[in-house]
Design a protein around this motif. Structure first.
Motif, PDB file in Angstrom:
ATOM      1  N   LEU A   1       0.755  -1.266   0.113  1.00 28.58           N
ATOM      2  CA  LEU A   1       0.067  -0.020   0.092  1.00 28.58           C
ATOM      3  C   LEU A   1       0.817   1.279  -0.015  1.00 28.58           C
ATOM      4  N   ARG A   2       2.170   1.038   0.100  1.00 28.53           N
ATOM      5  CA  ARG A   2       3.080   2.359   0.334  1.00 28.53           C
ATOM      6  C   ARG A   2       2.714   3.379   1.293  1.00 28.53           C
ATOM      7  N   ASN A   3       2.237   2.773   2.535  1.00 30.69           N
ATOM      8  CA  ASN A   3       1.745   3.427   3.698  1.00 30.69           C
ATOM      9  C   ASN A   3       2.705   3.299   4.743  1.00 30.69           C
ATOM     10  N   TYR A   4       3.611   4.005   4.848  1.00 25.21           N
ATOM     11  CA  TYR A   4       4.750   3.707   5.927  1.00 25.21           C
ATOM     12  C   TYR A   4       4.424   4.206   7.503  1.00 25.21           C
ATOM     13  N   LYS A   5       3.251   4.527   7.794  1.00 23.33           N
ATOM     14  CA  LYS A   5       2.764   4.841   8.944  1.00 23.33           C
ATOM     15  C   LYS A   5       2.100   3.287   9.538  1.00 23.33           C
TER      16      LYS A   5
END
Length: 78
Positions: free
Chosen positions: A52-56
């Motif tokens: 998802l390329r959501n680093y959080k």
């Protein structure tokens, strides 16, 4: 709906990892189950978060991955 499905899978894996703490406190040898399930769910949740390329969410998965070890160290030294 297709764009929300990976987020649903991620949060399902994350809640499964959090749910494993129930066995940690109330079942004999629950530490083994907790370490196994949080490791697996944190690992696969991290993979979904990377896709998802959501680093959080990646950081949240990493914290889930190491959380049983932090609790065990805290119980040992406190």
């Amino acid at each position: 709906m297709k764009e929300k499905f990976p987020y649903i899978v991620y949060w399902f894996l994350f809640l499964l990892g959090l749910h494993s703490y129930w066995q940690f406190f109330f079942v004999d040898y629950g530490v083994i189950y907790t370490v196994f399930f949080t490791f697996i769910s944190g690992l696969f949740g991290g993979m979904v978060a990377l896709v998802l390329r959501n680093y959080k969410l990646v950081m949240l998965s990493f914290l889930l991955l190491i959380s049983p070890y932090i609790i065990i160290l805290g119980m040992h030294y406190v």
